[in-house]
Design a protein around this motif. Structure first.
Motif, PDB file in Angstrom:
ATOM      1  N   ILE A   1       0.734  -1.139   0.127  1.00 18.01           N
ATOM      2  CA  ILE A   1       0.202  -0.155   0.085  1.00 18.01           C
ATOM      3  C   ILE A   1       0.910   1.313  -0.109  1.00 18.01           C
ATOM      4  O   ILE A   1       0.471   2.327  -0.751  1.00 18.01           O
ATOM      5  CB  ILE A   1      -1.023   0.068   1.153  1.00 18.01           C
ATOM      6  N   VAL A   2       1.869   1.394   0.732  1.00 17.44           N
ATOM      7  CA  VAL A   2       2.948   2.502   0.928  1.00 17.44           C
ATOM      8  C   VAL A   2       3.425   2.793  -0.492  1.00 17.44           C
ATOM      9  O   VAL A   2       3.748   3.912  -0.835  1.00 17.44           O
ATOM     10  CB  VAL A   2       3.845   2.240   2.000  1.00 17.44           C
ATOM     11  N   VAL A   3       3.911   1.491  -1.270  1.00 19.00           N
ATOM     12  CA  VAL A   3       4.606   1.697  -2.435  1.00 19.00           C
ATOM     13  C   VAL A   3       3.774   2.430  -3.392  1.00 19.00           C
ATOM     14  O   VAL A   3       4.071   3.338  -4.187  1.00 19.00           O
ATOM     15  CB  VAL A   3       5.117   0.523  -2.969  1.00 19.00           C
ATOM     16  N   MET A   4       2.429   1.896  -3.395  1.00 19.00           N
ATOM     17  CA  MET A   4       1.387   2.457  -4.308  1.00 19.00           C
ATOM     18  C   MET A   4       1.017   3.808  -3.931  1.00 19.00           C
ATOM     19  O   MET A   4       0.965   4.825  -4.933  1.00 19.00           O
ATOM     20  CB  MET A   4       0.095   1.656  -4.335  1.00 19.00           C
TER      21      MET A   4
ATOM     22  N   ALA B   1       2.240   9.924  -4.888  1.00 22.15           N
ATOM     23  CA  ALA B   1       2.901  11.223  -4.514  1.00 22.15           C
ATOM     24  C   ALA B   1       4.099  11.502  -5.587  1.00 22.15           C
ATOM     25  O   ALA B   1       4.307  12.666  -5.750  1.00 22.15           O
ATOM     26  CB  ALA B   1       3.498  10.768  -3.200  1.00 22.15           C
ATOM     27  N   ILE B   2       4.876  10.670  -6.070  1.00 19.09           N
ATOM     28  CA  ILE B   2       5.936  10.987  -7.083  1.00 19.09           C
ATOM     29  C   ILE B   2       5.257  11.560  -8.243  1.00 19.09           C
ATOM     30  O   ILE B   2       5.811  12.479  -8.840  1.00 19.09           O
ATOM     31  CB  ILE B   2       6.799   9.731  -7.327  1.00 19.09           C
ATOM     32  N   MET B   3       4.106  10.965  -8.538  1.00 23.29           N
ATOM     33  CA  MET B   3       3.274  11.478  -9.882  1.00 23.29           C
ATOM     34  C   MET B   3       2.928  12.869  -9.635  1.00 23.29           C
ATOM     35  O   MET B   3       2.820  14.009 -10.298  1.00 23.29           O
ATOM     36  CB  MET B   3       2.202  10.652 -10.328  1.00 23.29           C
ATOM     37  N   TYR B   4       2.585  13.395  -8.517  1.00 23.37           N
ATOM     38  CA  TYR B   4       2.148  14.548  -8.045  1.00 23.37           C
ATOM     39  C   TYR B   4       3.312  15.281  -7.780  1.00 23.37           C
ATOM     40  O   TYR B   4       2.902  16.772  -7.168  1.00 23.37           O
ATOM     41  CB  TYR B   4       1.206  14.703  -6.963  1.00 23.37           C
TER      42      TYR B   4
ATOM     43  N   THR C   1      -7.263  11.850  -1.014  1.00 25.74           N
ATOM     44  CA  THR C   1      -8.301  10.710  -0.839  1.00 25.74           C
ATOM     45  C   THR C   1      -7.549   9.162  -0.891  1.00 25.74           C
ATOM     46  O   THR C   1      -7.942   8.499   0.071  1.00 25.74           O
ATOM     47  CB  THR C   1      -9.462  10.605  -2.010  1.00 25.74           C
ATOM     48  N   ALA C   2      -6.693   9.135  -1.656  1.00 28.90           N
ATOM     49  CA  ALA C   2      -5.935   7.834  -1.700  1.00 28.90           C
ATOM     50  C   ALA C   2      -4.997   7.622  -0.334  1.00 28.90           C
ATOM     51  O   ALA C   2      -5.079   6.717   0.170  1.00 28.90           O
ATOM     52  CB  ALA C   2      -4.986   7.819  -3.030  1.00 28.90           C
ATOM     53  N   PHE C   3      -4.554   8.774  -0.099  1.00 27.81           N
ATOM     54  CA  PHE C   3      -3.621   8.586   1.207  1.00 27.81           C
ATOM     55  C   PHE C   3      -4.586   8.406   2.447  1.00 27.81           C
ATOM     56  O   PHE C   3      -4.193   7.550   3.350  1.00 27.81           O
ATOM     57  CB  PHE C   3      -2.762   9.782   1.380  1.00 27.81           C
ATOM     58  N   TYR C   4      -5.793   9.099   2.378  1.00 19.02           N
ATOM     59  CA  TYR C   4      -6.542   8.877   3.617  1.00 19.02           C
ATOM     60  C   TYR C   4      -6.944   7.480   3.633  1.00 19.02           C
ATOM     61  O   TYR C   4      -6.786   6.803   4.781  1.00 19.02           O
ATOM     62  CB  TYR C   4      -7.771   9.741   3.487  1.00 19.02           C
TER      63      TYR C   4
ATOM     64  N   THR D   1      -5.735   4.341   6.389  1.00 20.49           N
ATOM     65  CA  THR D   1      -6.903   3.936   7.155  1.00 20.49           C
ATOM     66  C   THR D   1      -6.911   2.462   6.880  1.00 20.49           C
ATOM     67  O   THR D   1      -7.126   1.738   7.921  1.00 20.49           O
ATOM     68  CB  THR D   1      -8.072   4.601   6.933  1.00 20.49           C
ATOM     69  N   ALA D   2      -6.629   1.880   5.753  1.00 16.41           N
ATOM     70  CA  ALA D   2      -6.792   0.518   5.640  1.00 16.41           C
ATOM     71  C   ALA D   2      -5.482  -0.264   6.265  1.00 16.41           C
ATOM     72  O   ALA D   2      -5.738  -1.344   6.913  1.00 16.41           O
ATOM     73  CB  ALA D   2      -6.633   0.375   4.085  1.00 16.41           C
TER      74      ALA D   2
END
Length: 595
Positions: A379-382, A387-390, A555-558, A562-563
């Protein structure tokens, strides 16, 4: 116009010794720099990150907006600890010159000419309420980039203005910096070709506040110590008393009646008569049979034991030492504690697997090694790729990721393997009160409310209710710029969660066994683990009703983080449920007369 930002706001002995050493090392590291200055000594102003106010994880480097900086000075980065790197911190010298106890009155430090690219970036930043974070003497301060305002004397739409002056108010006591305030002033409209000068001022004043209490101003005492918080804990304690009474009723009255009936001489008549009422003795030969997916179950139990001790010691360390004042100390502590407690996972998982006659212990070790770390790392890698894309500063550096993987492979995994060897060799196979039957009994039909799925869904309601309020405070502090510091509350709620989970699953397990269903291992684990499902549902409610987050990245980070939290909570509460119900099942079958 002006805006002020103050804050966005044996084995046990070995483990205890290691974690006490960890705590001491963190405190020593925190005191490496004495934070003492002589009059006129240089004080560095570090800039960290910038981003939308409503999206805490969507942060970018401070210079990403193209704001000017002092070109006469070389860019200097502060050496960061491992935990700070995991937090996405990257402190850079701002070029603002501060001298201890020396006032500065309206000094320019850089200027820039606005062009179309600058105006577009800054306008977008102002519309999204961009904030930035600075550090002075390891104390954080926040400021706003700008604000939407109505031009004076004109009745037009609001325009974007940026603040061009930073007013620092710094309090000192003896040779130490105690308090810092940053006020953003002098808004300037964004006009193409306009030259904008950025200035700052510094006002020093003495205070009687002690150095030890300098971080208190960042703590929201009115929020975390509100009477509702106290009432919720009291309510949870009452729930514990009620559940303990219910379990005691089962153990002292119902089971005593069962034992009396089972011990009657006219056994066949009595068994026919009581049939469905007390059928748990009838499955004594199946209740200790091997659960399905034994390797997975043993890995979950081992990881759950590890998380049990990890959570206990982490909260205890946080209560003893104020780690929230040391930037990056909490992620470092959790990572090191996880590696140390891997021995517990191996020992308990290997012992469980051997007790139930498992043969492929190497497969069980491999599954234990990747179950939680592999899931979290995936999950962290995804999220990191997103984050790198942004081009976000929230992206964890490659060196930090490699360091985490190294700790996992070269510290955690060997301790896990060693613990499995020890646990496997110290455990006897099929060591149960009743000998398991070779062939299992067919499962009888039962009422819908006795079905394992029903018990699973119902099992997490009361444990979730006992931690519901604390989840609100924890979510608010993590996602809304508050420093969580009431670890005493958290420790008490953790103890309440343990008791409530055990009591609820014991009751559910008794009902299940009484219905002559011997599948108690997975039912107990899933009933306790279902607490995490309710927490995740609450997180969805919290996202849409208690925050103003937006955008794909935030949203993805949240939901990604949380997952991870809910997956860990699922394993933890499931294991707690298993520990309680296993003790209960072993006790009740130990005293019966089985043929």
């Amino acid at each position: 116009a002006r805006v002020t930002m103050m804050r966005p706001s044996s084995c046990a002995y070995v483990m205890a010794s290691c974690l006490v050493f960890l705590q001491l090392s963190l405190l020593v590291g925190a005191d490496e720099y004495k934070h003492r200055y002589t009059e006129g000594e240089h004080v560095t102003v570090w800039v960290n990150k910038i981003g939308p106010f409503h999206n805490p994880q969507e942060t970018y480097p401070y210079d990403s907006l193209g704001l000017c900086k002092d070109e006469s000075k070389d860019e200097k980065h502060k050496s960061e600890g491992f935990g700070a790197l995991l937090n996405g911190d990257n402190l850079v010298d701002s070029g603002i010159s501060l001298a201890f106890k020396r006032d500065v009155d309206n000094r320019a430090f850089c200027s820039m000419v606005l062009d179309d690219d600058n105006i577009d970036k800054l306008t977008d930043a102002v519309e999204q309420h961009y904030w930035y974070q600075m550090y002075i003497d390891d104390l954080p301060v926040w400021g706003m980039v700008g604000e939407l305002m109505m031009p004076q004397g004109e009745e037009e739409e609001e325009q974007a203005f940026i603040y061009t002056h930073k007013a620092f108010t710094i309090s000192w006591n003896h040779k130490r910096i105690i308090e810092i305030n940053l006020t953003s002033e002098k808004p300037v409209a964004l006009v193409k070709g306009e030259k904008v000068d950025f200035t700052y001022s510094v006002k020093w004043s003495s205070t009687r506040k002690s150095y030890r209490k300098r971080f208190d101003r960042y703590l929201d005492f009115g929020f975390f110590e509100h009477k509702i918080h106290w009432f919720s804990v009291f309510n949870s304690v009452m729930m514990v008393v009620f559940l303990c009474g219910l379990v005691s009723l089962i153990l002292m009255r119902v089971l005593r009646s069962d034992y009396t009936r089972y011990s009657l001489e006219e056994e066949e008549i009595e068994m026919d008569r009581m049939g469905d009422e007390t059928g748990w003795k009838l499955i004594h030969g199946d209740v200790f049979s091997k659960p399905k997916f034994l390797e997975l179950y043993a890995s979950l139990i081992g990881t759950g034991y590890q998380l049990f001790f990890l959570t206990f010691w982490s909260i205890l360390i946080s209560v003893i030492g104020s780690l929230y004042t040391i930037r990056g100390s909490i992620p470092s502590m959790l990572l090191i504690c996880y590696a140390i407690t891997s021995f517990v996972s191996g020992f308990t998982g290997g012992s469980f697997y051997k007790r139930y006659g498992g043969e492929f212990w190497k497969n069980q070790v491999a599954l234990s090694a990747v179950l939680l770390p592999g899931t979290c790392l995936s999950i962290v890698v995804m999220l990191n790729m997103l984050a790198i894309m942004y081009e976000s500063q929230a992206a964890i550096s490659l060196n930090a990721l490699l360091a985490v993987i190294g700790i996992w492979l070269f510290i955690s995994t060997p301790l896990l393997f060693f613990g499995t060897i020890v646990g496997k060799n110290m455990t006897e196979e099929l060591d149960f009160p009743c000998r398991p039957s070779r062939y299992r009994r067919p499962l009888p039909k039962k009422q819908w409310f006795m079905h394992p799925l029903t018990l699973t869904l119902a099992g997490g309601i009361l444990p979730f209710g006992s931690i519901f309020i604390e989840m609100y405070y924890a979510f608010t502090s993590f996602w809304n710029y508050k420093f969580y510091y009431v670890y005493g509350f958290m420790f008490l709620v953790y103890c309440i969660l343990i008791i409530v989970t055990i009591c609820v699953t014991i009751v559910a397990t008794y009902f299940l066994l009484n219905a002559e269903d011997y599948r108690w291992q997975w039912t107990a684990f899933m009933a306790g683990g279902s607490t995490a499902g309710y927490v995740f549902l609450y997180s969805v409610y919290f996202f849409f009703n208690k925050t103003h987050m937006y955008g794909v990245m935030q949203t993805a980070f949240y939901f990604g983080y949380t997952a991870i939290f809910c997956f860990g909570l699922f394993i933890l509460t499931g294991t707690i449920a298993y520990i309680g119900t296993s003790t209960f099942v072993h006790k009740i079958y130990y005293y019966i007369k089985s043929d």
